[in-house]
Scaffold this motif. Sequence first.
Motif, PDB file in Angstrom:
ATOM      1  N   ASP A 165       8.098  -3.614   2.305  1.00 57.96           N
ATOM      2  CA  ASP A 165       6.830  -4.322   2.471  1.00 57.96           C
ATOM      3  C   ASP A 165       5.674  -3.644   1.730  1.00 57.96           C
ATOM      4  O   ASP A 165       4.545  -4.142   1.777  1.00 57.96           O
ATOM      5  CB  ASP A 165       6.467  -4.403   3.964  1.00 57.96           C
ATOM      6  CG  ASP A 165       7.538  -5.111   4.781  1.00 57.96           C
ATOM      7  OD1 ASP A 165       7.994  -6.177   4.351  1.00 57.96           O
ATOM      8  OD2 ASP A 165       7.916  -4.584   5.849  1.00 57.96           O
ATOM      9  N   LEU A 166       5.937  -2.524   1.072  1.00 58.83           N
ATOM     10  CA  LEU A 166       4.858  -1.723   0.481  1.00 58.83           C
ATOM     11  C   LEU A 166       3.987  -2.525  -0.485  1.00 58.83           C
ATOM     12  O   LEU A 166       2.760  -2.341  -0.525  1.00 58.83           O
ATOM     13  CB  LEU A 166       5.446  -0.508  -0.245  1.00 58.83           C
ATOM     14  CG  LEU A 166       4.443   0.424  -0.926  1.00 58.83           C
ATOM     15  CD1 LEU A 166       3.458   1.000   0.094  1.00 58.83           C
ATOM     16  CD2 LEU A 166       5.172   1.541  -1.673  1.00 58.83           C
TER      17      LEU A 166
ATOM     18  N   LEU B  73      -5.493  -5.609   0.488  1.00 59.29           N
ATOM     19  CA  LEU B  73      -5.728  -6.406   1.686  1.00 59.29           C
ATOM     20  C   LEU B  73      -5.729  -5.510   2.922  1.00 59.29           C
ATOM     21  O   LEU B  73      -5.198  -4.400   2.911  1.00 59.29           O
ATOM     22  CB  LEU B  73      -4.639  -7.477   1.835  1.00 59.29           C
ATOM     23  CG  LEU B  73      -4.412  -8.392   0.627  1.00 59.29           C
ATOM     24  CD1 LEU B  73      -3.192  -9.270   0.860  1.00 59.29           C
ATOM     25  CD2 LEU B  73      -5.647  -9.259   0.377  1.00 59.29           C
ATOM     26  N   PHE B  74      -6.325  -5.997   4.008  1.00 54.55           N
ATOM     27  CA  PHE B  74      -6.178  -5.301   5.276  1.00 54.55           C
ATOM     28  C   PHE B  74      -4.702  -5.366   5.691  1.00 54.55           C
ATOM     29  O   PHE B  74      -4.020  -6.368   5.443  1.00 54.55           O
ATOM     30  CB  PHE B  74      -7.036  -5.957   6.366  1.00 54.55           C
ATOM     31  CG  PHE B  74      -8.507  -5.701   6.216  1.00 54.55           C
ATOM     32  CD1 PHE B  74      -9.044  -4.459   6.555  1.00 54.55           C
ATOM     33  CD2 PHE B  74      -9.353  -6.693   5.742  1.00 54.55           C
ATOM     34  CE1 PHE B  74     -10.404  -4.224   6.424  1.00 54.55           C
ATOM     35  CE2 PHE B  74     -10.708  -6.467   5.595  1.00 54.55           C
ATOM     36  CZ  PHE B  74     -11.242  -5.219   5.933  1.00 54.55           C
ATOM     37  N   GLY B  75      -4.220  -4.301   6.335  1.00 52.40           N
ATOM     38  CA  GLY B  75      -2.810  -4.303   6.700  1.00 52.40           C
ATOM     39  C   GLY B  75      -2.521  -3.418   7.889  1.00 52.40           C
ATOM     40  O   GLY B  75      -3.320  -2.553   8.272  1.00 52.40           O
ATOM     41  N   VAL B  76      -1.358  -3.639   8.500  1.00 46.17           N
ATOM     42  CA  VAL B  76      -0.913  -2.830   9.622  1.00 46.17           C
ATOM     43  C   VAL B  76       0.562  -2.498   9.440  1.00 46.17           C
ATOM     44  O   VAL B  76       1.397  -3.379   9.222  1.00 46.17           O
ATOM     45  CB  VAL B  76      -1.139  -3.540  10.976  1.00 46.17           C
ATOM     46  CG1 VAL B  76      -0.516  -4.927  11.005  1.00 46.17           C
ATOM     47  CG2 VAL B  76      -0.583  -2.706  12.124  1.00 46.17           C
TER      48      VAL B  76
ATOM     49  N   GLN C  34       9.533   5.670   7.709  1.00 47.15           N
ATOM     50  CA  GLN C  34       8.701   6.812   7.338  1.00 47.15           C
ATOM     51  C   GLN C  34       8.154   6.689   5.922  1.00 47.15           C
ATOM     52  O   GLN C  34       7.021   7.075   5.638  1.00 47.15           O
ATOM     53  CB  GLN C  34       9.496   8.116   7.482  1.00 47.15           C
ATOM     54  CG  GLN C  34       8.655   9.378   7.350  1.00 47.15           C
ATOM     55  CD  GLN C  34       7.547   9.461   8.396  1.00 47.15           C
ATOM     56  OE1 GLN C  34       7.791   9.198   9.577  1.00 47.15           O
ATOM     57  NE2 GLN C  34       6.331   9.796   7.965  1.00 47.15           N
ATOM     58  N   GLY C  35       8.952   6.131   5.024  1.00 45.01           N
ATOM     59  CA  GLY C  35       8.503   5.976   3.644  1.00 45.01           C
ATOM     60  C   GLY C  35       7.270   5.104   3.541  1.00 45.01           C
ATOM     61  O   GLY C  35       6.363   5.369   2.743  1.00 45.01           O
TER      62      GLY C  35
ATOM     63  N   ARG D 208      -0.607   6.404   4.133  1.00 42.56           N
ATOM     64  CA  ARG D 208      -1.233   7.260   5.136  1.00 42.56           C
ATOM     65  C   ARG D 208      -2.750   7.342   5.009  1.00 42.56           C
ATOM     66  O   ARG D 208      -3.469   7.317   6.009  1.00 42.56           O
ATOM     67  CB  ARG D 208      -0.613   8.662   5.068  1.00 42.56           C
ATOM     68  CG  ARG D 208      -1.049   9.561   6.227  1.00 42.56           C
ATOM     69  CD  ARG D 208      -0.208  10.810   6.308  1.00 42.56           C
ATOM     70  NE  ARG D 208       1.210  10.533   6.447  1.00 42.56           N
ATOM     71  CZ  ARG D 208       1.787  10.171   7.585  1.00 42.56           C
ATOM     72  NH1 ARG D 208       1.047  10.003   8.669  1.00 42.56           N
ATOM     73  NH2 ARG D 208       3.082   9.954   7.634  1.00 42.56           N
ATOM     74  N   ASP D 209      -3.286   7.461   3.815  1.00 38.21           N
ATOM     75  CA  ASP D 209      -4.720   7.708   3.652  1.00 38.21           C
ATOM     76  C   ASP D 209      -5.497   6.480   3.183  1.00 38.21           C
ATOM     77  O   ASP D 209      -6.577   6.606   2.597  1.00 38.21           O
ATOM     78  CB  ASP D 209      -4.927   8.864   2.661  1.00 38.21           C
ATOM     79  CG  ASP D 209      -4.317  10.159   3.164  1.00 38.21           C
ATOM     80  OD1 ASP D 209      -4.435  10.421   4.379  1.00 38.21           O
ATOM     81  OD2 ASP D 209      -3.713  10.896   2.360  1.00 38.21           O
ATOM     82  N   ARG D 210      -4.977   5.311   3.456  1.00 39.17           N
ATOM     83  CA  ARG D 210      -5.650   4.097   3.009  1.00 39.17           C
ATOM     84  C   ARG D 210      -6.503   3.542   4.150  1.00 39.17           C
ATOM     85  O   ARG D 210      -6.004   3.252   5.238  1.00 39.17           O
ATOM     86  CB  ARG D 210      -4.644   3.049   2.551  1.00 39.17           C
ATOM     87  CG  ARG D 210      -3.745   3.580   1.429  1.00 39.17           C
ATOM     88  CD  ARG D 210      -2.953   2.472   0.785  1.00 39.17           C
ATOM     89  NE  ARG D 210      -2.064   2.999  -0.235  1.00 39.17           N
ATOM     90  CZ  ARG D 210      -1.592   2.307  -1.244  1.00 39.17           C
ATOM     91  NH1 ARG D 210      -1.954   1.047  -1.391  1.00 39.17           N
ATOM     92  NH2 ARG D 210      -0.777   2.846  -2.121  1.00 39.17           N
ATOM     93  N   SER D 211      -7.772   3.375   3.905  1.00 39.65           N
ATOM     94  CA  SER D 211      -8.699   2.986   4.977  1.00 39.65           C
ATOM     95  C   SER D 211      -8.448   1.574   5.491  1.00 39.65           C
ATOM     96  O   SER D 211      -8.780   1.256   6.634  1.00 39.65           O
ATOM     97  CB  SER D 211     -10.146   3.097   4.478  1.00 39.65           C
ATOM     98  OG  SER D 211     -10.350   2.234   3.358  1.00 39.65           O
TER      99      SER D 211
END
Length: 765
Positions: free
Chosen positions: A183-184, A191-194, A201-202, A208-211
Amino acid sequence: MILATDLDGTFLAGDPENRARLYQLINNHPEITLVFVTGRGLEVVMPLLDDPTIPQPDFIICDVGATVVEGTHLQPVEPIQSSIDAIWPGQHVVAEQVADIPGIRRQKIPQQRRCSYFCDAEAVTDELRKRVEALGCELLYSADKYLDVLPKGINKGNTLVQLVDLLEVPRDEVIVAGDTLNDLSMFEVGLFGVAVGESEQGLLDATRDRSKILHAKHTGCGGILEALSHFGFLGQGAVAAELAELSKPGRSELVMVYHRLPYEETWENGELVRRRPTSPNGIMPTLFSFFKGGKRGAWVAWSIHDPESGRPFETHTVVDRKEFPGLVAARVALTKNDVDVFYKRFSKEAFWPTLHTFWERAHFREEDWEVFLKVNRMFAERTAAEAAEGALVWLHDYNLWMVPAFLREFRPDLRIAFFHHTYFPSADVFNVLPWRREIIGSLMQCDYIGFHIPRQVENFIDAAQGVLPVKVVERKASAPRFRTYGCAVGVDTYATTIEVHNRRIGLGAHPVGLDVGRIEKILAEQSTQKRMEALRAELAGKRMVLSVERLDYTKGTLQKIEAFERLLEKHPEFHGKVTLVTVCVPAAKEMTIYQQLQEQIERAVGRVNGRFSTVGWTPLQFFFRPLPFEEVVSYYAMADVMWITPLRDGLNLVAKEYVATQGLTNGKGTLVLSEFAGVAAELHGTLLTNPHDPADLEDKIYLGLTMSGSNGDPAGRIRQQFGIVQHNDVHAWGQEFMEAVKAVDTTPLEDREEPAMAAELSGVS
């Protein structure tokens, strides 16, 4: 806003309560555009569209972005799809190009515009990449085992962005959801994402650091709810405020959902009078028995409410305060028009003929289906309000086909059982129904589904497998209880457990039985003995053939009268010595579909009597009215032959009533029975006939009339059949069904301790 979500591990996962909350939120907000974004092929996604508990997507992006269609009619979204097709060389070209590459194995899954393989990382070599690039394609490798060959530049994220732009939706009004590295690409297009809880883990490392990306605590749908609240979609704090509260549990441990009230209701002198039901089939008392001992329960049924009458509608009424103090009738308020459309017109003009294989008589109206859905939803709402936490709900018959779908959405905690009282046809007949997918999808929300006989179970499986990926887990031999090859409705084995959408559903064959004690009590009454004596005197020197049925084209009444006419033509020795007594219960006046049949039957009766009647002998006595059950029992006792010839019937309790009466009176009567009646699979030793074959109808009634101890032993046959009816009575039926329901393991497959099944057929998510 647009919610673009992966399926496996995301939109189809999470705590059941959170799934229900998210799905309800989407259903309550038509302004949300739902997009499924999945690695599955379109054909594999389609069964989800028939699951009524899952919100229907507005668009589907599948094949890892290579296929994009609108969600209702599955038509390609243009010009996006055409641009993808232009750069895809075709599956066969790709497959031939990499066929000799070692270590890769083609996935056996439906797909378009991509080729998918299983392989280890060592198999993804430079040679493989070179060959794929030569075709203008590229590789996608994920989860250390899934390899996809895709059109160059095509992935979930790129196709989604093209769709968002085509819809002219601002990108800050889009939220994406996923759980694997596959899904990366959706998280890399701004876009906003969850990344929902327990994501690969990948994916977590890469985002990890995407606002704009939230790493949620909750899994699946719970994570999506977190993100909607976190990013303020639908307005600040609106998610909690807008979520419709799940139905608060009621107090009933058992909820019986039946189209009939547990009492008879009539208006007399301007007052509503309620009496205990007088139905002779004995089902009602058996269903009542589960509420003995003060057990809390509800009986959900409809009742007509006329708002213009000025009378308040009673939702809850007492059934029997003394015998069943914990049981209440929970009434669904329907207008007369609702009842006329839902039951008297639509059920009888669309579903009834189709179920009984007379699909050419069926009339399908979309506006009637909408009323049917409305009524079923009202039943589900009332049931959800009555049921205690984890309660058992027992639904009855095809009139309530869509209740499981609504009920599972309202109350995922409930155990839902369904008993199909009518015949269930083969797939080639059932598939005529315009709403077959919705119906099958709804029934698959049950934990247990019961039918009368094994053949009906197998027909249901056949129909279901044409809609959903149903796997049969367990089977059972039909013998010795049921016939196998001895009649038209026999099968050798039938399914007892199926698996679909990560759930197991139990199935069973449970032919409804009789309250034999009630017939025994009627036979002991002095009034019954007097009626039997009068009939004996009236029939002195004559043999009686008896037929008892409702007015319906499925019952074969006209065919039977015509066969009797031919019998009298060919066998004058029966003149003055055989009388056919037919009791035909008319349909409700509103059911106009039976008017022509009634006229045909009346003409045939007149013709037979006109041709053959003599002084002192009427060959055909036709009662076009219902007779009191006590009177019918007297006829059962006196009948030399019981002639039951439905062209198709789910069971037929009249056959059992005759057998019980003959057995209790040590009779020697003969049961001539249609092999297309469900009871033919259960009652061994009956004289079977094919009512679709005029010659066989005539031959078998002749054999029934001439049968004696030397060529058939009627008394021995009746004793055998009476043993079956007596043992498998209505009380045994109810207990057997309830025990089967309670034995079903409703634990989701992923939560069981048993090893998970291999996921090779699932492909990438």
